[in-house]
Design an enzyme around this catalytic site. Structure first.
Site: not given
Length: 554
Positions: A316-319, A394, A460-461, A464
């Protein structure tokens, strides 16, 4: 004499005098700098020094008879420090009723706190003493050693069973007289006969026993020694000024206790090594002081933070945080892999920016929730860069608020598939490479919301929160394999992921943060860099909070 008690105070100067007469200039007693770095954090007195005061006992100075010290033992429980008041107590053992032979128990206590330092016994036998030799070596009156000893510095591991040592000495009467004059000055509140009235010939065996101190402190093992106990038996009296040799060897090396057992003997040097006494010494070998790294070593090891030429895969490194972390890693010389799902143009832009600055980077498309696509991605990376050293998990689906009653399990599962399952798939493929390399770092991204969730963050929680257990489990399983697994938990970060938050609310969050601002992607990237670098070589299974002072505190 039935009972005897004497109080005295040891100081550094008396310790130096003991070192001069016996030759035991062991650093734990004499060297102030070494004393600070010893297990005791300061210099300690020789364990044998308080035993010297046994020589003041009346039994050795009877006008009616001579005697000799047939047997003596000691167990050392605690060290004696300078300027402490000590008390020697001697008690006659009334259970022994052999004519001409008396047995005494003794103890040395700290008179300030009444803790026992030393305990033992000795046996005194009435006998006719040999005539004293005439001391020829007048230049050596202040020491019993014939030749100066060099302090050995051996660790427990370096000492071998069977290791031997020997030195020559003589209990010079004049040196003993000078020494006991110094001891008398240390005595508190007790009137004694003039030292000239002491029968020093009856103390020759006690002097010989004191020479165990340099054997332990200078020879075997030397500098790192702590005397724990001894016992010794004399076969016959020894004359003052008589040439003697103390010989000993390591009979047993106990790894379970860290102790050496040494067998020692005292011989007559003038009569074909006629045996005077035999005994046993037990010694603890202390750990040597830890040497801090030199500035040259630090410069050599920390010049590039251990990132240079490492292959780093960031999902997920494009932004956002992933993009910033990729660029920061590249600045420190890493070969960066920019994983993306849909952001092809952004990924290519990032790679172009890195390579134009002289770095190394590649972009790879993969849905990390699909293990086959992850396998293909890892194969492409290995084809170009050879391996993967660092994995940054990420990627995230989204973080937008959703009312719980509006959620379906499919929504939650989709989020889990990216965060948890995706991280699982990547680790599954990359950990074998790390095991092959003998090194690896995994950094998992989570959020402070798992510690302090806000309303409508259930999806989300949940996803994660799974990263916390994943991080700790992997860390424990692979710590011994030199693979480090840690997690970063940032608070609110202004990126595309949090674009749903209005500017007014973002300012309110910043105002409530002790540092007065929100985290930037670079703040988080720096934490990822730290966990990826050689700065964190003893950190695994941990989480770094990037919160600007917000709760929770760890």
């Amino acid at each position: 004499m039935k009972n005897y008690s004497i109080e005295f105070k040891l100081d550094y100067n008396l310790c130096r005098r003991f070192a001069d007469i016996t030759g035991d200039h062991n650093s734990q007693h004499i060297n102030l700098l070494f004393g600070r770095r010893s297990p005791y954090r300061r210099n300690i007195a020789h364990g044998m020094l308080p035993l010297s005061f046994i020589g003041f006992c009346d039994i050795f100075h009877s006008k009616k008879r001579d005697c000799f010290l047939e047997e003596i033992s000691a167990s050392f429980f605690k060290p004696a420090f300078f300027d402490e008041t000590l008390q020697l107590k001697v008690f006659k053992d009334l259970t022994v009723s052999v004519p001409g032979r008396d047995r005494y128990e003794y103890t040395v206590i700290n008179f300030d706190n009444f803790s026992e330092l030393t305990r033992g016994y000795f046996t005194v036998v009435s006998t006719k003493r040999p005539n004293d030799k005439r001391c020829i070596n007048r230049a050596n009156m202040k020491s019993w050693l014939r030749n100066k000893l060099t302090e050995k510095t051996k660790t427990f591991e370096q000492v071998s069973e069977g290791e031997k040592a020997e030195f020559n000495f003589a209990i010079y009467k004049e040196a003993m007289r000078l020494f006991y004059s110094e001891l008398q000055k240390a005595i508190i509140g007790k009137s004694l006969k003039d030292v000239k009235m002491l029968k020093f010939k009856n103390l020759a065996e006690l002097g010989c026993v004191l020479m165990f101190s340099p054997f332990v402190g200078m020879c075997v093992p030397g500098k790192l020694a702590t005397f724990t106990s001894f016992r010794n038996k004399f076969n016959q009296p020894i004359g003052l000024d008589e040439d003697c040799a103390l010989n000993g060897h390591v009979a047993l090396k106990s790894r379970s206790t860290g102790l050496l057992v040494e067998k020692v003997s005292i011989f007559n040097k003038e009569k074909n090594r006629e045996l005077f006494s035999e005994g046993e010494i037990k010694v603890k070998v202390n750990r040597p002081p830890i040497e801090m790294p030199s500035i040259k070593e630090i410069k050599r090891n920390m010049a590039d933070l251990g990132i240079k030429d490492k292959v780093v895969l960031i999902t997920g490194a494009s932004r956002g945080i992933g993009e910033t972390s990729a660029k920061l890693m590249a600045v420190y010389g890493a070969k960066v892999v920019v994983n993306y799902f849909k952001g092809s143009n952004d990924a290519k832009r990032i790679v172009k920016e890195i390579t134009e600055e002289g770095g190394y980077a590649m972009s790879v498309q993969a849905d990390i929730a699909d293990k086959e696509q992850v396998k293909s991605m890892v194969a492409k990376v290995c084809s170009k860069f050879g391996t993967i050293n660092i994995l940054v998990n990420n990627a995230v689906l989204d973080a937008g608020p959703v009312d719980f009653l509006s959620l379906s399990w499919d929504d939650v599962q989709s989020s889990i598939d990216v965060s948890v399952k995706g991280s699982f798939n990547c680790a599954k493929e990359i950990i074998p490479l790390m095991l092959e390399n003998g090194f690896g770092k995994i950094i998992n991204m989570s959020t402070v919301s798992i510690e302090a969730p806000k309303p409508k963050e259930t999806k989300y929680v949940i996803s994660k929160s799974g990263m916390l257990g994943f991080t700790r489990s992997l860390a424990v399983e692979y710590a011994a394999k030199n693979i480090y697994v840690n997690m970063v938990e940032p608070s609110f970060v202004e990126t595309d992921l949090t674009a749903y938050v209005s500017g007014m609310i973002a300012k309110g969050i910043a105002a409530d943060t002790p540092m007065g601002r929100n985290a930037s992607p670079m703040d988080v990237a720096k934490a990822i860099l730290y966990l990826s670098s050689s700065l964190s070589t003893f950190t695994t299974g941990q989480k770094i909070m990037v919160t600007g002072g917000n709760l929770p505190f760890l």
